[in-house]
Design an enzyme around this catalytic site. Structure first.
Site, short mmCIF file in Angstrom:
data_model
loop_
_atom_site.label_atom_id
_atom_site.label_comp_id
_atom_site.label_asym_id
_atom_site.label_seq_id
_atom_site.Cartn_x
_atom_site.Cartn_y
_atom_site.Cartn_z
N ARG A 111 -36.82 22.62 12.23
CA ARG A 111 -37.41 23.78 12.90
C ARG A 111 -38.25 23.35 14.11
O ARG A 111 -38.25 24.01 15.14
CB ARG A 111 -38.28 24.55 11.91
CG ARG A 111 -38.93 25.81 12.45
CD ARG A 111 -40.11 26.25 11.59
NE ARG A 111 -41.19 25.25 11.63
CZ ARG A 111 -42.15 25.16 10.71
NH1 ARG A 111 -42.16 25.99 9.68
NH2 ARG A 111 -43.10 24.26 10.82
N TYR A 126 -38.41 8.14 5.83
CA TYR A 126 -39.61 8.71 6.45
C TYR A 126 -40.07 9.94 5.66
O TYR A 126 -41.24 10.10 5.33
CB TYR A 126 -39.37 9.09 7.92
CG TYR A 126 -40.60 9.73 8.52
CD1 TYR A 126 -40.66 11.10 8.76
CD2 TYR A 126 -41.75 8.97 8.78
CE1 TYR A 126 -41.82 11.70 9.26
CE2 TYR A 126 -42.91 9.56 9.28
CZ TYR A 126 -42.93 10.93 9.51
OH TYR A 126 -44.08 11.52 9.99
N ARG A 182 -42.31 12.99 20.21
CA ARG A 182 -42.08 12.50 18.84
C ARG A 182 -40.65 12.82 18.43
O ARG A 182 -40.18 13.94 18.61
CB ARG A 182 -43.08 13.14 17.87
CG ARG A 182 -44.52 12.99 18.37
CD ARG A 182 -45.53 13.31 17.32
NE ARG A 182 -45.55 12.24 16.30
CZ ARG A 182 -46.21 12.37 15.14
NH1 ARG A 182 -46.84 13.49 14.86
NH2 ARG A 182 -46.22 11.38 14.27
N PHE A 211 -46.36 28.10 -7.24
CA PHE A 211 -46.80 27.09 -6.26
C PHE A 211 -45.60 26.31 -5.72
O PHE A 211 -45.53 25.99 -4.54
CB PHE A 211 -47.80 26.15 -6.92
CG PHE A 211 -48.09 24.91 -6.12
CD1 PHE A 211 -47.58 23.67 -6.50
CD2 PHE A 211 -48.86 24.96 -4.96
CE1 PHE A 211 -47.82 22.53 -5.76
CE2 PHE A 211 -49.11 23.83 -4.22
CZ PHE A 211 -48.59 22.60 -4.62
O1 LIG Z 1 -49.65 18.57 10.76
C1 LIG Z 1 -49.15 19.61 10.22
O2 LIG Z 1 -49.63 20.76 10.32
C2 LIG Z 1 -47.86 19.44 9.47
O3 LIG Z 1 -47.75 18.07 9.17
C3 LIG Z 1 -46.40 17.64 8.88
C4 LIG Z 1 -46.10 16.40 9.67
O4 LIG Z 1 -47.02 15.88 10.36
O5 LIG Z 1 -44.93 15.97 9.57
C5 LIG Z 1 -46.28 17.26 7.38
O6 LIG Z 1 -47.30 16.35 7.00
C6 LIG Z 1 -46.83 15.60 5.84
C7 LIG Z 1 -47.88 14.55 5.47
C8 LIG Z 1 -49.05 15.18 4.76
C9 LIG Z 1 -48.60 15.96 3.52
C10 LIG Z 1 -49.59 17.06 3.37
C11 LIG Z 1 -49.37 17.94 2.17
C12 LIG Z 1 -48.63 19.09 2.31
C13 LIG Z 1 -48.54 19.99 1.26
C14 LIG Z 1 -49.20 19.74 0.05
C15 LIG Z 1 -49.18 20.67 -1.00
C16 LIG Z 1 -49.90 20.43 -2.15
C17 LIG Z 1 -50.62 19.25 -2.30
C18 LIG Z 1 -50.65 18.31 -1.28
C19 LIG Z 1 -49.95 18.56 -0.09
C20 LIG Z 1 -50.02 17.63 0.97
C21 LIG Z 1 -46.37 18.49 6.52
O7 LIG Z 1 -47.41 19.00 6.21
N1 LIG Z 1 -45.18 18.91 6.11
C22 LIG Z 1 -45.05 20.07 5.23
C23 LIG Z 1 -44.06 19.71 4.19
C24 LIG Z 1 -44.64 18.65 3.24
C25 LIG Z 1 -44.58 19.28 1.89
C26 LIG Z 1 -45.24 18.41 0.84
C27 LIG Z 1 -44.82 18.93 -0.49
C28 LIG Z 1 -43.93 18.21 -1.24
C29 LIG Z 1 -43.51 18.65 -2.47
C30 LIG Z 1 -43.98 19.84 -2.98
C31 LIG Z 1 -43.58 20.30 -4.24
C32 LIG Z 1 -44.04 21.48 -4.73
C33 LIG Z 1 -44.93 22.23 -3.98
C34 LIG Z 1 -45.36 21.80 -2.73
C35 LIG Z 1 -44.89 20.59 -2.22
C36 LIG Z 1 -45.31 20.13 -0.96
MG LIG Z 2 -47.38 13.75 10.42
#
Ligand SMILES: O=C(O)CO[C@@H](C(=O)O)[C@@H](OCCCCCc1ccc2ccccc2c1)C(=O)NCCCCCc1ccc2ccccc2c1
Ligand SMILES: [Mg+2]
Ligand SMILES: [Mg+2]
Length: 340
Positions: A188, A141, A198, A258
């Site tokens: 968290r 997931y 969920r 970043f």
């Molecule tokens: O609804 C919410 O507020 C939180 O949603 C969480 C969920 O629904 O589980 C969940 O949604 C996940 C699905 C959508 C992903 C969105 C995303 C996040 C960060 C990014 C950073 C840069 C570019 C694109 C990115 C895309 C969420 O936002 N989780 C936060 C952790 C995800 C981190 C993604 C990520 C992965 C690798 C990385 C590597 C380096 C820097 C940033 C990184 C960022």
């Molecule tokens: Mg989600």
């Protein structure tokens, strides 16, 4: 960059970025060159997709095709969605603004964003109406919703030439960068998610400590709940060596910041959560002042190692004697400390 040169739609995209992400907006806006716009759009496209996934008011017969076909919306400048109740619904309602700027990106960036969007959307449907079972499924997931983000980001870094081809090729390290952040969020957000019905904590673990995931919030089950929490944090800490290995390869300062800032925020969050009953009864967030202090101090990998070392040894220093995973946690901490 002064906002003066930006088109109205690109300016609007940065407004949506700041509106929908406290933790990523600043570090995305600080990126060099073509990466800034590409990663801003990458974020907004995936935030729109995630808003569909998170919206429990959308019935599955509508949600499943929407998730699977979402990447096709990038080719349709008119597609938008107005029936979401989520906090970030604006990115779905004004998706044409995002699509317009997506189509203005260089083709190589469009291909990465579209490919990751397709894979994430399909992956999300696998777990729509069921909780996470095994630890393998937990990794699956988190791969879909965050590991793929790390893989896509790494391809964008290499495509921009600001990082080496190796960064974009090594999918295992890129995947684990995302897993570390997503597992930290899931650990968290226990109570918030449970209250919304969920279940992201893997049943293979919580099943050893309670009959139902919600039982762990009961005061009577406090001890069992803490042992479950500590076991999940131990699982997340196993990723620290790969995250450090990934960041060691980065050469561009804006790309390093970043990547490093979300990672140090995550290790600080894990340390705050370790053996902390507040995770089961409320939300544990690290104070803004603490966060800013940390952000100032992550300009190179030695500083990131020092922060990882500090929080990991803080955890190791307070492993409860009677914790069933005490020995495993000590092992994982010393393995992480060996890399920092
Ligand atoms: O609804 C919410 O507020 C939180 O949603 C969480 C969920 O629904 O589980 C969940 O949604 C996940 C699905 C959508 C992903 C969105 C995303 C996040 C960060 C990014 C950073 C840069 C570019 C694109 C990115 C895309 C969420 O936002 N989780 C936060 C952790 C995800 C981190 C993604 C990520 C992965 C690798 C990385 C590597 C380096 C820097 C940033 C990184 C960022
Ligand atoms: Mg989600
Ligand atoms: Mg979400």
């Amino acid at each position: 960059n002064n906002q003066g040169e930006l088109s109205p739609t690109l300016k609007q995209c940065y407004k949506y970025l700041k509106l929908t992400s406290r933790s990523f907006a600043a570090v995305i806006q600080a990126l060099d060159g073509e990466l800034r716009n590409a990663i801003c759009i990458f974020y907004l496209v995936l935030r729109a997709l995630d808003t569909v996934e998170d919206d429990m008011t959308i019935p599955n017969d509508v949600k499943i095709p929407m998730l699977r076909h979402f990447h096709l919306n990038l080719q349709d400048t008119h597609w938008s969605f107005h029936d979401s109740k989520e906090k970030d619904k604006i990115v779905l309602e004004d998706f044409p603004t995002i699509t317009a700027e997506f189509q203005a990106l260089a083709p190589v960036y469009q291909e990465v964003i579209s490919d990751i969007c397709c894979k994430m959307g399909n992956g999300m449907t696998v777990f729509l109406d069921r909780g996470v079972g095994s630890l393998h499924e937990w990794n699956e997931y988190c791969h879909y919703v965050a590991g793929l983000v790390g893989i896509g980001l790494s391809r964008l870094f290499s495509a921009s030439k600001l990082e080496s081809p190796e960064v974009g090729r090594d999918e295992r390290l890129a995947n684990n960068m995302g897993l570390f952040l997503q597992k930290t969020n899931i650990i968290r957000d226990y109570l918030e998610d449970v209250l919304q019905g969920r279940e992201f904590w893997p049943k293979e673990v919580w099943g050893k400590y309670g009959r139902k995931l919600g039982d762990l919030a009961e005061p009577d089950n406090r001890q069992q709940a803490l042992h479950c929490l500590n076991e999940l944090i131990t699982n997340a800490l196993e990723l620290v060596p790969d995250c450090i290995a990934y960041m060691t390869r980065l050469h561009n300062q804006s790309v390093f910041n970043f990547c490093a800032i979300p990672q140090v925020m995550a290790i600080a969050t894990l340390e705050r959560c370790y053996n902390n009953p507040a995770v089961l009864t409320g939300v544990v967030k690290i104070r803004k002042g603490e966060a800013v202090k940390m952000m100032m101090g992550v300009s190179n990998v030695e500083k990131v190692k020092a922060i990882m070392h500090y929080f990991t040894s803080q955890i190791e220093s307070r492993i409860p004697k009677d914790d069933p995973n005490a020995e495993r946690t000590r092992e994982v901490c010393s393995k992480a400390l060996a890399c920092t």
